[in-house]
Design an enzyme around this catalytic site. Structure first.
Site, PDB file in Angstrom:
ATOM      1  N   ARG A  91     -24.362  22.046 -18.015  1.00 35.01           N
ATOM      2  CA  ARG A  91     -22.922  21.226 -18.411  1.00 35.01           C
ATOM      3  C   ARG A  91     -21.978  22.641 -18.196  1.00 35.01           C
ATOM      4  O   ARG A  91     -21.781  23.469 -19.299  1.00 35.01           O
ATOM      5  CB  ARG A  91     -22.745  20.386 -19.309  1.00 35.01           C
ATOM      6  CG  ARG A  91     -24.097  19.206 -18.960  1.00 35.01           C
ATOM      7  CD  ARG A  91     -23.754  18.115 -20.244  1.00 35.01           C
ATOM      8  NE  ARG A  91     -24.748  16.951 -20.231  1.00 35.01           N
ATOM      9  CZ  ARG A  91     -24.262  15.502 -19.703  1.00 35.01           C
ATOM     10  NH1 ARG A  91     -23.332  15.920 -19.261  1.00 35.01           N
ATOM     11  NH2 ARG A  91     -25.563  14.987 -19.146  1.00 35.01           N
ATOM     12  N   GLY A 100     -14.747  16.415 -13.625  1.00 36.06           N
ATOM     13  CA  GLY A 100     -15.084  16.709 -12.255  1.00 36.06           C
ATOM     14  C   GLY A 100     -15.305  17.576 -11.475  1.00 36.06           C
ATOM     15  O   GLY A 100     -15.841  17.330 -10.626  1.00 36.06           O
ATOM     16  N   MET A 102     -15.482  20.717 -12.309  1.00 35.43           N
ATOM     17  CA  MET A 102     -16.817  22.239 -12.513  1.00 35.43           C
ATOM     18  C   MET A 102     -18.375  21.203 -12.289  1.00 35.43           C
ATOM     19  O   MET A 102     -18.136  20.233 -12.021  1.00 35.43           O
ATOM     20  CB  MET A 102     -16.461  22.496 -13.479  1.00 35.43           C
ATOM     21  CG  MET A 102     -15.291  23.253 -13.060  1.00 35.43           C
ATOM     22  SD  MET A 102     -14.808  24.857 -14.337  1.00 35.43           S
ATOM     23  CE  MET A 102     -14.741  24.152 -15.907  1.00 35.43           C
ATOM     24  N   ARG A 333     -14.151  13.806 -27.206  1.00 33.96           N
ATOM     25  CA  ARG A 333     -12.848  15.368 -26.955  1.00 33.96           C
ATOM     26  C   ARG A 333     -11.832  13.519 -27.198  1.00 33.96           C
ATOM     27  O   ARG A 333     -12.233  12.571 -26.639  1.00 33.96           O
ATOM     28  CB  ARG A 333     -12.938  15.384 -25.273  1.00 33.96           C
ATOM     29  CG  ARG A 333     -13.124  14.449 -24.297  1.00 33.96           C
ATOM     30  CD  ARG A 333     -13.469  14.813 -22.259  1.00 33.96           C
ATOM     31  NE  ARG A 333     -13.301  14.146 -21.958  1.00 33.96           N
ATOM     32  CZ  ARG A 333     -13.956  14.273 -20.982  1.00 33.96           C
ATOM     33  NH1 ARG A 333     -14.239  15.053 -20.150  1.00 33.96           N
ATOM     34  NH2 ARG A 333     -13.762  13.383 -19.295  1.00 33.96           N
ATOM     35  N   HIS A 449     -14.566   8.355 -12.297  1.00 33.28           N
ATOM     36  CA  HIS A 449     -14.160  10.031 -11.444  1.00 33.28           C
ATOM     37  C   HIS A 449     -12.906   9.019 -11.387  1.00 33.28           C
ATOM     38  O   HIS A 449     -11.570  10.069 -12.071  1.00 33.28           O
ATOM     39  CB  HIS A 449     -14.925   9.724 -10.836  1.00 33.28           C
ATOM     40  CG  HIS A 449     -13.706  11.320  -9.624  1.00 33.28           C
ATOM     41  ND1 HIS A 449     -13.142  11.402  -9.170  1.00 33.28           N
ATOM     42  CD2 HIS A 449     -13.411  12.692 -10.438  1.00 33.28           C
ATOM     43  CE1 HIS A 449     -12.365  12.748  -8.664  1.00 33.28           C
ATOM     44  NE2 HIS A 449     -13.563  13.134  -9.958  1.00 33.28           N
ATOM     45  N   SER A 761      28.071  29.303 -20.681  1.00 30.64           N
ATOM     46  CA  SER A 761      26.648  27.844 -19.802  1.00 30.64           C
ATOM     47  C   SER A 761      25.862  27.933 -18.702  1.00 30.64           C
ATOM     48  O   SER A 761      26.798  28.986 -17.675  1.00 30.64           O
ATOM     49  CB  SER A 761      26.982  26.902 -19.164  1.00 30.64           C
ATOM     50  OG  SER A 761      26.557  25.431 -18.412  1.00 30.64           O
ATOM     51  N   CYS A 829      22.920  24.514 -17.857  1.00 31.96           N
ATOM     52  CA  CYS A 829      23.508  22.933 -16.817  1.00 31.96           C
ATOM     53  C   CYS A 829      22.939  23.196 -15.249  1.00 31.96           C
ATOM     54  O   CYS A 829      23.238  22.627 -14.057  1.00 31.96           O
ATOM     55  CB  CYS A 829      24.886  23.343 -16.566  1.00 31.96           C
ATOM     56  SG  CYS A 829      26.028  24.704 -15.310  1.00 31.96           S
ATOM     57  N   TYR A 849      22.709  23.496 -26.320  1.00 30.44           N
ATOM     58  CA  TYR A 849      22.123  22.163 -25.985  1.00 30.44           C
ATOM     59  C   TYR A 849      21.469  22.110 -24.745  1.00 30.44           C
ATOM     60  O   TYR A 849      21.825  23.994 -24.768  1.00 30.44           O
ATOM     61  CB  TYR A 849      23.618  21.337 -25.574  1.00 30.44           C
ATOM     62  CG  TYR A 849      24.225  21.923 -24.690  1.00 30.44           C
ATOM     63  CD1 TYR A 849      24.299  21.873 -23.320  1.00 30.44           C
ATOM     64  CD2 TYR A 849      26.038  22.967 -25.019  1.00 30.44           C
ATOM     65  CE1 TYR A 849      26.080  22.747 -22.620  1.00 30.44           C
ATOM     66  CE2 TYR A 849      27.107  23.417 -24.446  1.00 30.44           C
ATOM     67  CZ  TYR A 849      27.034  23.264 -23.228  1.00 30.44           C
ATOM     68  OH  TYR A 849      27.373  23.908 -21.926  1.00 30.44           O
TER      69      TYR A 849
END
Length: 877
Positions: A91, A100, A102, A333, A449, A761, A829, A849
């Site tokens: 696996r 799905g 690999m 997982r 899947h 800015s 910006c 910012y």
């Protein structure tokens, strides 16, 4: 000497870089004492060596042989032993989950001799043995030998007819094995390999090679997974869910990955192997049904699920097999989940005391929040429901029906919205799933899947709509009530309810958008969003402003949590009916006419600024003086030329044509625009500054900031600033005067520019264009898709800020600007201001910012909080 193979007893969950997610978590479960079959992991380092050098590293085959021998000793049998065979699975397992994408091969070790030994192990169950053997040849042929999988599928479907796989008897399956071996011989010119060790060696190489399979590359690009990680390979002793009805296989979630609700969620399939569940080939039963079928295994599974969730402190996705009443854990997982589930689960775990609220903020993302702000179907409109399936991944999707991934990509490239309809999807459908607005399947469940991949991508998906009869060949599906839907017809799917509707259903704002608009939190999801957003606002350092040019945009920005306007583009105020005044300015033949045109524009500009200042109610407003070249406000040259050629133009239109030709530039983005325009046309910038100052005087508490665009040399800024300072002093208005840093020269000479600027800015749209040498309007369509395909870009530099190039210029400008002026205010910006990864960069670079479109403000707020927490976490490590 490098170590390339680790037994499950040697690893742990923190070794994902080396062992991949699957191997690390199998090791972790082994360490926890959970029932995991014996096995070992070949590291991702070995894969990287193989991919780079074209051969496995020295010593790998010896290490694999040693670990296999140790497994054989432990199990008391050898790989492929004729009378009592050890069988293994091979696996894949990368650091990041790629469901799905690999390869996996089961039942390695079977051949014409060991198949009889397997039947003996199963108490004389010949059917089980031959079923396992045909699965090996089918999987091996497709994944290792690169044979078209449809050849095997066609042979199986022909044999089955209207029956299920489980209805085939031992004799039929034995015949199918011979058919499959014939396919291998015909397609490769060689017999199916009978040597078990050769089977295993070839399967390992195939898993390594699958890292660079087209679908894996596409998935990594979609999920922004680095291409150089490679995959680990897990070799695990086989346990069988297809022995009989006392066996089976399933997938479980410790919480609902669709909504986040606590409970028992998952799918189970009797007498089956793992790929049967995720492939959606047979419809599963709910996991709760296992309690009736095998209460002992069910109770043990619930205990393990609780153990894993408490250990990982998160939603866990679990794969398991039951072999003749014995439960085995094959994988766990941290599970993929929908955006809504991510917020709900994060706050639930806080309430359970498993994580802190700060951890909850880091467990969700700005991309997930953006998904929650997508529209939903209007519940108040009439809808024609034609089917109902499983609500696999929420959202509202409307589009034309297509039955193939190729057609989905083709229509999407033409700007069409499509819904991909399949019986079940497989990894080869990834390109179509990415292109489609939503996915609808007639088979499969929440762990199929289609469901798993769609949830990972935030794509609307309905699975297992069994009422639909899908005909791929005829490109149509039928639904109850004699409804026939052909390719090209429009349907609407609701991934939240699982409903399928004929035709287009109107959409309305999401509940999360209504919350940001001011509605009180009134359901679990919105309350979860509210808690996390409040904490993100408490911990973030970065301010968040809006790019807004109208009072309506400004008002929405404030409702969405904006703390000012970081970019108010004045050129948008010269469109519509006001074009006439710009034309007068262009056609002015002397100072008097030019000033008259400017005098006519000034009160209109002032009125616009008054509305915006009022809407922002004392928050700072950064106004960018006019930036584009004037010819953009004039009529189209082609249209004027045609009229002139036919004698249909007035005297003014002829004058405009002459002016357009006079002002024409080969590369207007680098021509007479920005600060250059203000210096060349006397009075233009002065008019705008005066309008800003007069509006500020009229609105108590207004905080204007005047931004000079496209500065490349400090001398340009000094000339404009001197004039602006005089006007502001004359009118008694305090306002910061600064500049956009959007040329590389401005960034590289930021120390000089800062002596004349009170703020910077960063206009990263133009800075990206000029740094890369791109014309954005041309290059994105021309070759960006090829650059992404080749891996030159991981993502478009116009979507996520290029840290190495543009980012370096920003860092230079920040450092040199602050050195020259310590109190220099710094912001961004460009469109990057609302991109999650770019917000993190802005935090790291020391900006004050970010500014983005009003709709992206919540995303920027959340990511600014996550960036601050990530910095705190790194400081404590």
């Amino acid at each position: 000497m490098a170590k390339y193979v680790y037994d499950f007893t040697e690893g742990n969950k923190d070794l994902k870089d080396l062992l991949g997610g699957k191997g690390a978590n199998l090791a972790e479960m082994t360490n926890l004492g959970l029932p995991v079959p014996p096995g070992f992991t070949i590291t991702s380092e070995a894969c990287r060596h193989y991919l780079a050098e074209g051969a496995v590293p020295d010593g790998l085959e010896r290490e694999v042989a040693e670990h296999l021998h140790a497994m054989e000793e432990r199990m008391g049998k050898t790989l492929g032993q004729a009378d009592d065979p050890l069988l293994v699975s091979v696996r894949s397992g990368a650091k990041f989950s790629m469901p799905g994408m690999m390869e996996t091969v089961l039942n390695i070790g079977l051949n014409d001799e060991s198949v009889h030994g397997l039947a003996k192990q199963a108490g004389g169950n010949d059917r089980f043995a031959w079923d396992s053997y045909r699965r090996l040849i089918q999987m091996f042929g497709k994944t290792v030998l690169d044979i078209d999988g449809e050849l095997f599928e066609h042979a199986l479907e022909t044999l089955k007819g209207d029956r299920q796989d489980t209805d085939l008897d031992a004799g039929e399956l034995q015949g199918l094995v011979e058919t499959f071996k014939g396919i291998v011989r015909d397609q490769t010119g060689k017999d199916f390999p009978a040597d078990p060790r050769e089977q295993m060696r070839l399967a390992v190489m195939a898993v390594f090679d699958s890292w660079n399979a087209p679908r894996a590359i596409l998935y990594r690009r979609q999920e922004r997974i680095p291409a150089d990680l490679g995959t680990a390979v897990n070799i695990v002793a086989m346990v069988f869910g297809n022995v009989g009805n006392d066996s089976g296989t399933g997938v479980a979630f410790t919480r609902d990955p669709g909504s986040g609700q606590q409970g028992i969620y998952g799918d189970y399939l009797q007498n089956a192997q793992g790929e049967d569940v995720v492939a959606g080939i047979r419809n599963t039963i709910p996991l709760q049904e296992l309690e009736r079928l095998d209460k002992s295994s069910y109770d043990e599974l619930l205990r393990i699920m609780e153990t894993l969730e408490n250990h990982y402190r998160d939603l866990c996705d679990i794969e398991f097999t039951i072999e003749r009443g014995k439960l085995w854990m094959l994988q766990t997982r941290v599970g993929k989940r929908t955006a809504g589930a991510a917020f709900c689960i994060a706050t639930q775990l806080v309430d359970q005391g498993l994580i802190t609220l700060d951890e909850a903020v880091t467990r969700v993302t700005g991309d997930q929040l953006a998904q929650l702000m997508f529209p939903r179907f209007d519940s108040g409109t009439e809808k024609k429901k034609i089917a109902k399936g499983m609500n696999a991944s929420p959202g509202a999707a409307v589009g034309k029906v297509v039955f193939s991934s190729e057609r989905a990509v083709e229509l999407a490239d033409q700007g069409e919205d499509v819904i991909l309809v399949r019986r079940e999807t497989n990894p080869d459908d990834l390109s179509g799933m990415i292109a489609a607005r939503g996915i609808l399947t007639s088979r499969g469940g929440k762990t199929s899947h289609a469901a798993v991949v769609a949830r990972g991508m935030g794509k609307t998906c309905v699975c297992g709509a069994e009422e639909l009869e899908v005909s791929i060949a005829e490109r149509r599906f039928t639904a109850p009530g004699d409804v026939v839907v052909h390719e090209g017809d429009v349907i609407s799917i609701d991934g939240t309810t699982g409903e399928v509707f004929l035709g287009e259903v109107p959409v309305v704002d999401s509940a999360v958008v209504e919350y940001f608009e001011g509605r009180e939190p009134d359901d679990d999801l919105v309350r979860a969003v509210d808690r996390i957003m409040r904490r993100a606002d408490e911990v973030r350092r970065l301010g968040v402003r809006a790019n807004a040019d109208t009072a309506d945009d400004a008002a929405r920005a404030r409702r969405f949590g904006g703390e000012g306007i970081g970019l108010c583009r004045t050129e948008h105020m010269f469109l519509g009916e006001r074009r006439q005044l710009v034309e007068d300015l262009v056609l002015a033949s002397g100072d008097e006419q030019r000033q008259a045109a400017l005098d006519a524009l000034e009160p209109l500009q002032k009125a616009d600024f008054v509305e915006i200042f009022r809407a922002m109610d004392g928050q700072p407003v950064t106004v960018r003086l006019i930036d584009p070249p004037l010819h953009e406000f004039l009529p189209d040259i082609v249209d004027l030329s045609v009229k002139a050629a036919t004698g249909e133009t007035s005297e003014k239109q002829r004058d405009l044509l002459a002016a357009v030709k006079r002002l024409h530039e080969e590369n207007p983005m680098l021509g007479l625009r920005g600060v250059r325009l203000g210096l060349v046309i006397p009075g233009l910038f002065a008019m705008q500054v005066r309008a800003i100052a007069q509006a500020a005087k009229e609105v108590p508490g207004a905080k204007p900031e005047i931004m000079i665009p496209l500065v490349a040399a400090v001398q340009e800024l000094e000339a404009v600033r001197e004039e602006a300072a005089g006007i502001l002093a004359e009118l008694g208005v305090d306002a910061l005067v600064g500049t956009m840093i959007e040329t590389p020269r401005a960034a590289l000479t930021a120390g000089q520019v800062a002596e004349a600027a009170q703020f910077f800015s960063f206009g990263t749209n133009d800075l990206t264009q000029m740094t890369w040498g791109f014309s954005r309007d041309d290059v994105e369509a021309a070759f960006f898709s090829r650059y992404l395909e080749l891996g030159i870009f991981g993502v478009s530099p116009f979507e996520t800020l290029d840290r190495d190039g543009v980012g370096r210029l920003v860092r230079i400008a920040v450092e040199e600007g602050r050195k020259a002026r310590p109190d220099l205010k710094l912001g961004i910006c460009g469109e990057h201001g609302g991109d999650p990864d770019s917000v993190h960069f802005c935090h790291e670079a020391g900006l004050d910012y970010v500014s983005c479109s009003p709709f992206r403000i919540p995303v920027a707020r959340l990511e600014a909080g996550r960036a601050a927490l990530a910095e705190c976490d790194s400081d404590t490590r």
